[in-house]
Scaffold this active site. Structure first.
Site, PDB file in Angstrom:
ATOM      1  N   GLU A  77       0.820  -1.213   0.000  1.00 51.25           N
ATOM      2  CA  GLU A  77       0.000   0.000   0.000  1.00 51.25           C
ATOM      3  C   GLU A  77       0.850   1.258   0.000  1.00 51.25           C
ATOM      4  OE1 GLU A  77      -0.791  -2.769   1.482  1.00 51.25           O
ATOM      5  OE2 GLU A  77      -2.762  -3.221   0.676  1.00 51.25           O
ATOM      6  N   HIS A 144     -12.163  -5.593   7.955  1.00 52.14           N
ATOM      7  CA  HIS A 144     -12.822  -5.562   6.651  1.00 52.14           C
ATOM      8  C   HIS A 144     -14.146  -4.810   6.757  1.00 52.14           C
ATOM      9  CE1 HIS A 144      -9.931  -8.827   6.054  1.00 52.14           C
ATOM     10  NE2 HIS A 144     -10.053  -8.637   4.765  1.00 52.14           N
TER      11      HIS A 144
HETATM   12  C1  LIG Z   1      -1.735  -4.959   3.897  1.00 49.63           C
HETATM   13  C2  LIG Z   1      -2.756  -5.799   3.203  1.00 49.63           C
HETATM   14  N1  LIG Z   1      -3.116  -5.539   1.944  1.00 49.63           N
HETATM   15  C3  LIG Z   1      -4.032  -6.293   1.311  1.00 49.63           C
HETATM   16  C4  LIG Z   1      -4.630  -7.346   1.930  1.00 49.63           C
HETATM   17  C5  LIG Z   1      -5.699  -8.174   1.202  1.00 49.63           C
HETATM   18  N2  LIG Z   1      -5.223  -9.569   1.019  1.00 49.63           N
HETATM   19  C6  LIG Z   1      -5.606 -10.555   1.847  1.00 49.63           C
HETATM   20  S1  LIG Z   1      -4.870 -12.034   1.480  1.00 49.63           S
HETATM   21  C7  LIG Z   1      -4.088 -11.367   0.138  1.00 49.63           C
HETATM   22  C8  LIG Z   1      -3.175 -12.210  -0.681  1.00 49.63           C
HETATM   23  C9  LIG Z   1      -2.120 -12.867   0.181  1.00 49.63           C
HETATM   24  O1  LIG Z   1      -1.206 -13.567  -0.599  1.00 49.63           O
HETATM   25  P1  LIG Z   1       0.007 -14.323   0.039  1.00 49.63           P
HETATM   26  O2  LIG Z   1       0.727 -13.442   1.003  1.00 49.63           O
HETATM   27  O3  LIG Z   1       0.832 -14.910  -1.048  1.00 49.63           O
HETATM   28  O4  LIG Z   1      -0.654 -15.473   0.937  1.00 49.63           O
HETATM   29  P2  LIG Z   1      -1.504 -16.738   0.431  1.00 49.63           P
HETATM   30  O5  LIG Z   1      -2.927 -16.331   0.483  1.00 49.63           O
HETATM   31  O6  LIG Z   1      -1.037 -17.086  -0.931  1.00 49.63           O
HETATM   32  O7  LIG Z   1      -1.183 -17.794   1.438  1.00 49.63           O
HETATM   33  C10 LIG Z   1      -4.393 -10.010   0.016  1.00 49.63           C
HETATM   34  C11 LIG Z   1      -3.860  -9.132  -1.033  1.00 49.63           C
HETATM   35  C12 LIG Z   1      -4.259  -7.577   3.267  1.00 49.63           C
HETATM   36  N3  LIG Z   1      -4.819  -8.557   3.986  1.00 49.63           N
HETATM   37  N4  LIG Z   1      -3.336  -6.814   3.874  1.00 49.63           N
END
Ligand SMILES: Cc1ncc(C[n+]2csc(CCOP(=O)(O)OP(=O)(O)O)c2C)c(N)n1
Ligand SMILES: Cc1ncc(C[n+]2csc(CCOP(=O)(O)OP(=O)(O)O)c2C)c(N)n1
Ligand SMILES: [Mg+2]
Ligand SMILES: [Mg+2]
Lengths: 344, 357, 344, 357
Positions: A77, A144
Site C-alpha cells: 500500500e 474488513h
Molecule cells: C496490507 C494488506 N493488503 C491487502 C490485503 C488483502 N489480502 C488478503 S490475502 C491477500 C493475498 C495474500 O497472498 P500471500 O501473502 O501470497 O498469501 P496466500 O494467500 O497465498 O497464502 C491479500 C492481497 C491484506 N490482507 N493486507
C-alpha cells in the site's frame, strides 16, 4: 466525449442502454468512462487486473485498457500509493484501489505527509483518487469493515467523498478523477449491490461536484445530517417517524465530507432548528463534532435544542452478528433521538 | 505401494520417532478434514463470513510448527500463523472446537465473537492471533523473540507469511530488526504461486524468495513444501539455530494453493491443468502416506485408525460448537480498555434525556 | 520503591535533590525512575542509546541500564512499534520513542489496527507507551512540527496524553508506563526547555492519573479548555484579559485527551456558561468538535453563548517564521475570542 | 604530485571529455563552498532551522547525478535527492540562490517559505523535493519512472537514500514494485557509516547493502563513493541499463559522513581518528584533484580559476538571497487546494461575530 458505446462490454454500458445500475455498477461505469475519456487515467491495485478486483469493480478493464493502464500491484500500500503520486507528478491521473479500505492505514504516512502536502510544499497538486470498499454490516470483522474517514478528515489538502446513491457514486467518482487534488473515495460495501439502490442513470456524461451536500429528503421539524449507508437508515427512520409521529424529518446527505458543505448544514438548521448527526463511524472524534462546532460558530441562535448524534460505539468493529448489530447505529437509535429532539 | 514385508527397517530421519510420524499424519489429516467440515458448515450458513482453505499446504504448515517446543504453561516456543496455517495452530494445541466456534462467531469462542476464523491467541500454548493487514505479525514476533533474548529464555518464535506478504513494509522492517538483534526467529515464507489472484511474477522480480535472506544477513533455506519430512528438517535446523543464538532464518517453502484465496474465489486466474497436476502428483498428504507406508513406518490400518479418530473427534466438536451460544449484545462494550466497559450510547438507555441531565 | 538516588547520574536526580527541572528533565526523570522500579520497562527508538536521543531525553540510560533495555533501532517505525507490542505480549513494558512524533504516521497501521485492538481481539492488553517530541513554533517545517493527536483520538483502545507542565509531565509519563493499555504520550518541544516552566517537583515517587483534567486557572466568566503549549498562551491571554477587561477566565488543562475528562469540562461550563476551546492543532476535525458535541449532549442548557474555538489554520504547518506565526493560534486570537464570548 | 610535464595524455574514462571533468570539479567545489557559506549564515542566524552538511560525500552526490540526461524543458531524466544531496541538485540545475533562499526561509524561495532547505521541486529541470519521512521518495520515483514506461519515454529516474533509510518499509515497497515493473530507476544507497548516531551494524545485519539487490531481482553494484570517476562510471552503467529497458539498479556507494547529522550534532559517537583518517586520506575532492592533475586533465590554474568563479557566484547569490523578502502572512492560506485559499479564522477578521452572522 466520443465514446463508442458499442465497444464497451455489456456490464459497463447499462446506463448507456437505459438499464438500472447498482451503486457498484455505477462506480464501475464512472471509472470506465473516465478511462475512455482521458488516457492519463490509469488504475493501480491488488488483483484489479484479470481478476477484476475483490469486488469486481474493475472487471474487464485490464482486458480493454491493457496492463500498463490497469496494473496489478504487489501487496504494497505504501508502494503503489506513493507510485501513484509520482505518476501524478508526471501528469497522469492515477486511481488507486485499496482491496479493503481498512488497508489504507498502511499508506497513512504517504497519504497525509507526502500526497496531501505536495501542492503546499511547491511540488504541485497530486490529482489522484484512492478508493475502496468500506463500512460495516457484512460480518467482515475488525479489518474488513472500517470507516476510515476521520483518519483523514483532519488532513488539509485531501478531499473525502462517501456517496450513498448510484447517481451520486457515478457522478462523484468522475468528478474525483477530474479533480486537481487528491480525493479519497469510500464505497460502502453494504450498498454496493443493494437491489433497492438500483436506478436508471443518465445515458450522457455527467458529474456531481465535490463539496456539495444534497437534500435527500425535505422536512421541517428536525434535520438529520448524515452520509453513506446511514442515509438509508435515516430514511427508514424518517418514514417511521412520519407515519407514527407525524414528524417531518429533513435528511442532508453530505456526499463530500471534506471540504464540508457548511452552508447546506446551516441552511437546514436554520429551517428546522434541531439537528441530529448520524454516522456509522465510531462516536468519539466522529464527524458530528466538527459539524456541531460549525453550527455553534455560525448558527447557534437558531438552535432550539442541543445538537445530538447517533453513531457506532467506541470500540473496534466486532465480527459476530449480535455484536456487530449492537455496535452499529440502528434505525431505532435514530427514531429515538429524533423523538427526543422534536419533544425538546 | 505397501507389502514390503521383510525389508530391513528404514531409519526415521531428523531424530523423530514413530509416534511423531503418526502425530504428524494425524495433524495433517485433522487439518484437511476440519476444513472440509467447515465447507459443509459454510454451505449450511453456519460459518459466518469468509472461509479460507489450505488444501495442498497442510503438510508444510503442520511439519514446520512440529519443530517447535510445545508447552501448555507459557514456557514453550511461540508461533504466529497466517490465514492458511490452521495446521500449525492445531499442532500448537488449538482445539477443533475452538476453531469451529470462531468460524461460527460464537460467544465462547477464544475471541468471544470479536474476531474471526483462526485469528485467536493463547500465550500459554504459544500462539499469537494474526490481524488482517499482512506483514504486521513479523514485527510483532520480532518483539516476542526479542523478549526471549532480553530474559535469556531459550525460546524460539516462528512467523508465517505468504510470498505475497513479503512485499509489505512491515515484513521488511520486522525481519531486518530481528536480524540486527539476532532474535531467535524463524520466518516461513509460503511460496504458493499466488497472492489471491496475483501470480508470483507480478509480486516480485526475485528468482527465489530465499534470495532475500542474504539481503538481511540471515540464514536462508528453500524446501519442497509438500515433502512433510523435508519441511520438518528445515524447520528443525532453523529452530535449533535460533535456540543456539544463531539468529533469524528465512525458510522458503515451495508449495501451491489448490483452492481459491477464499471460498468465494472462482480461481479463474489459475489453469485447471496446473491445479490438477499438483493434486494428482504433489499432494502433501498423499506423498506423506506413501512415505509412511513405503518405509514401513506405518500400516494402512494405523492410518485408517487415526482417520476414524479424527472423524469422531470432529463430529463431537461440531456438535459442541453448534450448541454454543452467540455472544450477548453488551459484550460489545467489554475489553476496549482494562478500566471497564465503554459507555452505552444514550439511545440504548430507557430514559434518554442527555441534554437536561 | 528502593531507589538508590546516589546511584543516579546528576542529570536525573534533580528532583530528588530539590532542584527545579524543565519539562524535558521531568520526563527524563520519570522514565528513569520507572526503569529503576520495574525491570520490565525498556526503551526502543532511533539514536536513544549512546547518543541519548535527538532531544537527549534518554541521555545516560543505555549506559546505566544496558543495551538490552535501551535499544537503538533501525529506521523502522513499523518494525519497532510492532516489536514493542510483541514484547508487551510477553509481559514487558516497552516505551517507544519517535525521533519526531511526525514519524508516528509511518506506524499508523500497527498502532491503530494491531495495538489498539489487541485487548478487544482477545490477544490481551498491550501496556506500552509511544512518546516523542511534537508541536510547532520552532521553525521545524511540515514534518518536525506536527500535532498528531487527532489521527489517533478516533481510535478506541488508545489513550492519549499531552502535558503542559513539568509536574504533570513526570507524573503522567510514570502513570502511562504503568497503565495496562497503550498510551501515546506527546511532548511539546516548544515546552521542553522553557525556563519559565522549571519547577521543583516532589522528591518522592508520584503519578498523575490518566484521564483527569486539571484546573490551571480558576475563573468565573469564560472557560477555556485547552492542553499542551496552548495552556501557556491561554494563561497569557487570561492575564491580559484580567488586566485590561477585568475578565475572570478559567483554564482547564485536559492533560489526557483520550479518554476525555468530560466531567471537568461540563463542570466548568456549568460554572461560566461560556466555552472557548483552544488547540494548536489544525481547526477542521480538531478536538474542539468532540468537546462541543459532549457539551451539547450534556450541558446545552447551561450555555449562554456558542461554543467557539481558536486553532491553527487548515493547512500543513509551514516553515518560514511569518507563515508559521500566522498559522499558529496566538494570544491575540484567544483574547479576541474571549472578549467576544464575554460580550455575547 | 603535479609536474609530469611530458607524459603522453591519459585517456579520460567513461567517454567523458575534459569539459565534463571540469564541470564535475566545479559542482563539487560549489557544493562544498556553498555549504561552508551556509555555516557562516547559520552562525549569523540567517539560516532558519537546521543545517545539513555533505562534507566528504559531495563527490558521489555530484558524480552520480552527472550521469543523468539533464534538460530544462521537462524532457530529461528525474532525480530525487536526500538531505545530503545538495551536489546532485546543483548538477540538475538548482541555483545557489534558490538554495540560499530556501535556507533563509524567504518568500521567493522555490517552496515559498513553506518547506525548508533543499526540499524543493522543479519538474522542468528534473528534480522532485523530498519530504522528511525517510524512504518515501522511493515509491514516488517508482511512479515517476513507471510513467516513463507507460508513455514510452526514454527517461530515467534516480533516487538517493542513506543506508539507514533502507530499513524503512517505504524503501522496500518502492524498490520491489519498481523491480516488478522493470522501471527505469537507479537507487543510490549512500553507505556512509552512520544513520544519525547509529552505526551501520545496528541498522542492518547485511554484509554489504549491495547484497539487497538480488533479494529484489535487480542489478547491483558497489562502488568507492569517494572516487568521483568510479561513481560516475557505476551510475552511468546503471542509467544506461535503465534507459535500455534493463530495469532497476541498486548502487551502494561507500563513503563517510565526516560531520554530524546536522549542525547541532556533536558527533560524540564517532571517533576523532576515524573522521581524521577519512579527511586526510580519503576526501573525494582531494582525490579528484589529484586525479585531474596527475593525469594532466587539468592544471592548478584551471582549478583555481573555477574556485574563484564559485566564490564570486556565491558572493552574489548570498547578497541576492539576503535581500529577498520573507513571505507574507496570508501566503499561509494559499496552495492547500487548487480551488483557492483556505478560510482565514474569524479571530483574524476585523469584525468577529461568527455566531450571529
Ligand atoms: C496490507 C494488506 N493488503 C491487502 C490485503 C488483502 N489480502 C488478503 S490475502 C491477500 C493475498 C495474500 O497472498 P500471500 O501473502 O501470497 O498469501 P496466500 O494467500 O497465498 O497464502 C491479500 C492481497 C491484506 N490482507 N493486507
Ligand atoms: C521515517 C523516519 N524516521 C526517522 C527519521 C529521523 N531521521 C532523520 S535523518 C535520520 C538518519 C538517516 O540516516 P541515513 O539514512 O543513513 O542517511 P545519512 O544521514 O547517513 O545520509 C533519521 C533517523 C526520519 N527522517 N524519517
Ligand atoms: Mg501466496
Ligand atoms: Mg547513513
Amino acid at each position: 466525449m466520443a465514446t463508442l458505446i458499442h465497444d464497451r462490454p455489456e456490464h459497463v454500458r447499462l446506463s448507456a442502454e437505459g438499464k438500472p445500475v447498482t451503486l457498484l455498477e455505477a462506480i464501475r461505469e464512472g471509472i470506465w468512462e473516465e478511462m475512455e475519456r482521458d488516457e492519463r487515467v490509469f488504475l493501480l491495485g491488488e488483483d484489479i487486473g484479470a481478476y477484476g478486483g475483490a469486488f469486481k469493480v474493475t472487471e474487464g478493464m485490464q482486458e480493454r485498457f491493457g496492463a500498463l493502464r490497469v496494473i496489478d500491484t504487489p501487496i504494497s500500500e505504501i508502494g503503489f500509493t506513493g507510485a501513484a503520486a509520482g505518476a501524478a507528478h508526471m501528469g497522469m491521473r492515477p486511481v488507486v484501489e485499496m482491496q479493503f479500505i481498512d488497508f489504507i492505514s498502511c499508506a497513512y504516512d504517504m497519504i497525509t505527509n507526502y500526497i496531501a502536502t505536495s501542492r503546499y510544499r511547491g511540488s504541485g497538486g497530486v490529482p489522484m483518487v484512492i478508493r475502496g470498499p468500506s463500512g460495516g454490516g457484512v460480518r467482515g470483522g475488525p479489518f474488513h469493515s472500517q470507516n476510515p474517514e476521520m483518519a483523514f478528515f483532519h488532513t488539509p489538502g485531501l478531499k473525502i467523498v462517501y456517496p450513498s446513491t448510484a447517481y451520486d457514486a457515478k457522478g462523484l467518482i468522475k468528478a474525483a478523477i477530474r479533480d486537481p487534488d487528491p480525493v479519497l473515495f469510500f464505497e460502502h460495501k453494504w450498498l454496493y449491490r443493494r437491489p433497492q439502490l438500483r436506478e436508471v442513470l443518465p445515458a450522457e456524461d455527467y458529474t456531481v461536484p465535490l463539496g456539495e451536500a444534497r437534500t435527500h429528503r425535505e422536512g421541517t421539524d428536525v434535520s438529520i445530517v448524515t452520509y453513506a449507508a446511514m442515509v438509508h437508515k435515516s430514511q427508514e427512520a424518517a418514514e417511521q417517524l412520519q407515519r407514527e409521529d407525524g414528524l417531518s424529518v429533513e435528511i442532508i446527505d453530505l456526499r463530500t465530507l471534506l471540504p464540508l458543505d457548511e452552508e447546506a448544514i446551516l441552511a437546514s438548521v436554520r429551517k428546522t432548528n434541531r439537528l441530529l448527526v448520524v454516522h456509522e463511524d465510531t462516536r468519539t472524534g466522529g464527524i458530528a463534532g466538527e459539524i456541531a462546532m460549525r453550527v455553534n460558530e455560525k448558527a447557534f441562535e437558531w438552535l432550539d435544542a442541543p445538537i445530538l448524534r447517533v453513531a457506532a460505539l467506541d470500540a473496534p468493529i466486532p465480527y459476530s452478528p449480535p455484536l456487530e448489530d449492537f455496535f452499529l447505529p440502528g434505525v431505532e437509535d435514530i427514531v429515538k433521538a429524533v423523538r427526543h429532539l422534536a419533544a425538546y | 505401494m505397501p507389502n514390503q514385508t521383510e525389508a530391513p527397517p528404514v531409519e526415521i530421519p531428523h531424530a523423530l520417532v514413530r509416534g511423531d510420524l503418526l502425530a504428524l499424519y494425524r495433524y495433517i489429516r485433522l487439518t484437511r478434514t476440519l476444513e472440509e467440515r467447515l465447507v459443509n458448515l459454510h454451505r449450511q450458513n453456519k460459518v459466518v463470513g469468509g472461509l479460507f482453505r489450505s488444501l495442498g499446504q497442510e503438510g508444510e504448515s503442520v511439519a514446520s510448527a512440529f519443530a517447535l517446543r510445545r508447552r501448555t504453561d507459557g514456557t514453550g516456543d511461540m508461533l504466529s500463523p497466517l490465514i492458511r496455517n490452521l495446521g500449525s495452530m492445531l499442532v500448537m494445541g488449538a482445539e477443533p472446537v475452538e476453531v469451529l466456534r470462531q468460524y461460527m462467531a460464537k460467544g465462547d469462542s477464544p475471541a468471544r465473537g470479536k474476531e474471526l476464523n483462526i485469528h485467536f491467541t493463547d500465550y500459554q500454548r504459544g500462539f499469537v492471533g494474526q490481524i488482517s493487514p499482512l506483514g504486521d505479525m513479523v514485527p510483532v514476533m520480532t518483539g516476542v523473540t526479542l523478549t526471549f533474548r532480553q530474559r535469556g529464555e531459550e525460546r524460539v518464535g516462528m512467523v508465517y507469511l505468504g510470498e505475497g506478504a513479503t512485499s509489505t513494509g512491515a515484513f521488511h522492517e520486522g525481519i531486518n530488526f530481528a536480524a540486527v538483534q539476532r532474535c531467535p526467529l524463524v520466518v516461513i515464507v509460503e511460496s504458493n504461486g499466488y497472492a489471491y489472484s496475483t501470480p508470483t511474477a507480478k509480486q516480485s522480480a526475485v528468482k527465489a524468495f530465499v534470495d532475500k535472506a542474504p539481503g538481511y544477513g540471515v540464514a536462508g533455506e528453500q524446501v519442497d513444501g509438500n515433502d512433510v519430512l523435508a519441511v520438518y528438517g528445515a524447520a528443525r535446523r532453523a529452530v535449533d539455530r535460533a535456540r543456539e543464538g544463531g539468529g533469524v532464518t528465512l525458510i522458503e517453502v515451495i508449495t501451491f494453493r489448490r483452492l481459491g484465496h477464499a471460498q468465494h474465489d472462482n480461481q479463474s486466474y489459475q489453469s485447471v491443468e496446473e491445479i490438477e497436476r499438483w493434486a494428482s502428483t504433489n499432494d502433501p498428504l498423499d506423498r506423506y502416506v506413501a512415505t509412511l507406508l513405503g518405509n514401513g513406518w506405518a500400516s494402512e490400518a494405523d492410518l485408517a485408525g487415526l482417520d476414524t479418530q479424527v472423524e469422531r473427534e470432529l463430529d463431537d466438536a461440531i456438535a459442541v460448537a453448534d450448541a454454543s451460544p452467540l455472544p450477548q449484545d453488551e459484550d460489545t462494550l467489554l475489553d476496549v480498555y482494562a478500566d471497564g466497559p465503554v459507555p452505552l450510547p444514550w439511545t440504548r438507555h430507557t430514559l434518554p434525556d442527555p441534554a437536561r441531565a
